[in-house]
Design an enzyme around this catalytic site. Sequence first.
Site, PDB file in Angstrom:
ATOM      1  N   SER A 109       0.843  -1.195   0.000  1.00 50.46           N
ATOM      2  CA  SER A 109       0.000   0.000   0.000  1.00 50.46           C
ATOM      3  C   SER A 109       0.884   1.252   0.000  1.00 50.46           C
ATOM      4  O   SER A 109       1.695   1.432  -0.893  1.00 50.46           O
ATOM      5  CB  SER A 109      -0.965  -0.032   1.180  1.00 50.46           C
ATOM      6  OG  SER A 109      -1.944   0.959   1.077  1.00 50.46           O
ATOM      7  N   ASP A 136      -9.019  -5.368  -5.201  1.00 56.46           N
ATOM      8  CA  ASP A 136      -8.599  -4.269  -4.330  1.00 56.46           C
ATOM      9  C   ASP A 136      -9.462  -3.041  -4.604  1.00 56.46           C
ATOM     10  O   ASP A 136      -9.491  -2.514  -5.712  1.00 56.46           O
ATOM     11  CB  ASP A 136      -7.123  -3.955  -4.584  1.00 56.46           C
ATOM     12  CG  ASP A 136      -6.525  -3.004  -3.550  1.00 56.46           C
ATOM     13  OD1 ASP A 136      -7.300  -2.378  -2.810  1.00 56.46           O
ATOM     14  OD2 ASP A 136      -5.292  -2.905  -3.500  1.00 56.46           O
ATOM     15  N   HIS A 191      -7.210  -5.698  -0.936  1.00 55.37           N
ATOM     16  CA  HIS A 191      -6.061  -4.844  -0.661  1.00 55.37           C
ATOM     17  C   HIS A 191      -5.067  -5.493   0.291  1.00 55.37           C
ATOM     18  O   HIS A 191      -3.861  -5.338   0.133  1.00 55.37           O
ATOM     19  CB  HIS A 191      -6.552  -3.518  -0.080  1.00 55.37           C
ATOM     20  CG  HIS A 191      -5.474  -2.499   0.090  1.00 55.37           C
ATOM     21  ND1 HIS A 191      -4.737  -2.017  -0.974  1.00 55.37           N
ATOM     22  CD2 HIS A 191      -4.990  -1.867   1.197  1.00 55.37           C
ATOM     23  CE1 HIS A 191      -3.853  -1.130  -0.534  1.00 55.37           C
ATOM     24  NE2 HIS A 191      -3.977  -1.032   0.771  1.00 55.37           N
TER      25      HIS A 191
END
Length: 638
Positions: free
Chosen positions: A495, A583, A615
């Site tokens: 991320s 995601d 995600h």
Amino acid sequence: MNPTFCLCLHADWSQSDLVRGSRLHYSQQWTLIADTNNHKTVRTVLPPGPCTPVSGESVLSKPFCPIKCLNLTALNIHGRVYDDVQFGSLSWSECEGKLLYVAEKSRNSSAGGESACREDRNVYCEDWGEALTSKSVPVVCVVDLHSGAVDVLQGVPEDVSPGQALWAPGYQSVFFVGWYHEPFRLGLKFCSNRSSSLFELDMEGRCERLSGENLSVSCPRLSPDGSTLVFLQGRVFGPHHQCLSLQQVCCSFVLVFVFHLLTVCVVAFAGVYETLSPCCWSADSQRVVFSSACRNWKFFTISLSAADLSAASRDCGSWKLLTIQRDLMVVCCSSPNTPPTLRVGFLPEKSEAMTWQTLQQPAMTFDFSWTSLDIKPPPEEDNMQYPGLDFGSVLVKPSRPLCDSRIPLVVFIHGGPHSQFPAEWNSTTAGLVKLGCAVLMVNYRGSTGFGQDSILSLIGNIGSQDVKDVQRAVLAALWSDETLDPKRVAVIGGSHGGFLCCHLVGQYPDFYKACAARNPVINAATLLGTSDIVDWRYTSAGFQFSYDSVPTAEVLAALLQKSPITHAVQIKAAVLLMLGGKDRRVSPHQGLELYKVLKSRASPVRLLWFPEDGHSLSRVDTQADCFVNTALWLQQHL
């Protein structure tokens, strides 16, 4: 001889089964013998019972003693019961005759403004974003276990999605948190800055708001004597996760008394960042016990009567409060070389020292060494608006290297960006160290546990301040430890951590040899219209967000300038990308964009695609695949 009493402790554990690609859940029981004098102590811990498999169907059961089995699906009064940490709740009434819970609104209901979209499957229905895609219109429900009747409570404001419900004193009303979903829903997972309020709803449908306007609230917890309700409160928008304050409501007079923990003068206390445990009150209803990040320390107590804050434990590693019952605290303890263990101890009086007893020693410990490093940015990297801030990192390495040469260094960067790498057990770190690498986990400015100013300092400075902080931490580790090999350095993260990984290999192309990034942010400008937390995309670049915001050339240019894609042509390191096809937070097309750039330039790049994962890439088979491929990639290129 002091009189004694027995306490039974049930702990639920989970373990990944790599062969079956699933998680196994099991329960274990301990029996504790404790003194009943004024200075309660655990005298004896009997050997634990056998591990018992736990299924997901025991939600209405006491341990080993089913009370009632109800087929809620057959009743067709509501949809699926919520079991997530954002909305879900299970609250027993007095004598445990009724159970309060939250579920999805029935598709057959004719009430409510969103029922039309339920009746036409082609009409778009909003949900609450990443990991909450099945959550749209929650309702508060009560089941009577004696009659089997289920009621959906009426009176919740139409612009509010209720959750985290619990019984109010007297059991004639309920408290709940309501998240405002107009004009549209934003992603809620990992976001403590969503507009919400604390409400009280009685059985007749009368609903009253107890908290202030334009605030974010969560985690209502009622004292054992029913006199006081505490909850966490924060700001709306801005950083998606930030320092929170603890609020107190006197249930007798419905007056709100505020303790701003941000301003309490206690050495080494940096604020409240974590959710409150479901059971967090002392038996006398005078103190709340909670865990919070503070560099590498967790575990604090607060006395509501005197607003007195004190650290309950300062042992090495991390401590997380699981529950407190009759002043017996159960905590999970771990460190980078010790897997999680359970410890118990009675909440002491203010002047007493804390005494802990370990229920079960860890199955194994690892021959790792670890240390915490504090880093002070040089003057040229100081933040002029928030000067004087420092940050930290945790270095973990083998105590005895596998060979005589220097140890390769893997830089591990957390996502968020407003989260933290505490000094606790991390299976990825442990696996890489076991394979002969040193791992540096960096808490750059903007990480939780270093104060609100640190969090705010990152706003508008992503892609520069955080990148320089990580590089500064790496150089500090190399300077302080001559066993590390400066010619074999790699970087991994997911991320925002993946965002920083790709920035580092682009901005320092001759420094890093390899990179492994999970669902990285690559081009913040193109991400603006695809993320479930569009507000953070504006905020991260230093712009104010409003629901009617429309991208401008200025916003798009700023987002592009802060993105790793602008440095992609300079990348020399071997890049491994791992992307989740579902995601909702960071579109997998972000990673694909970098993949195509590197592929066109014949740079070493490999892409792993997980079509059914989101995600967090949290499926058991995905986690195993990601770790194995990361380890092999690092071995190949270091």
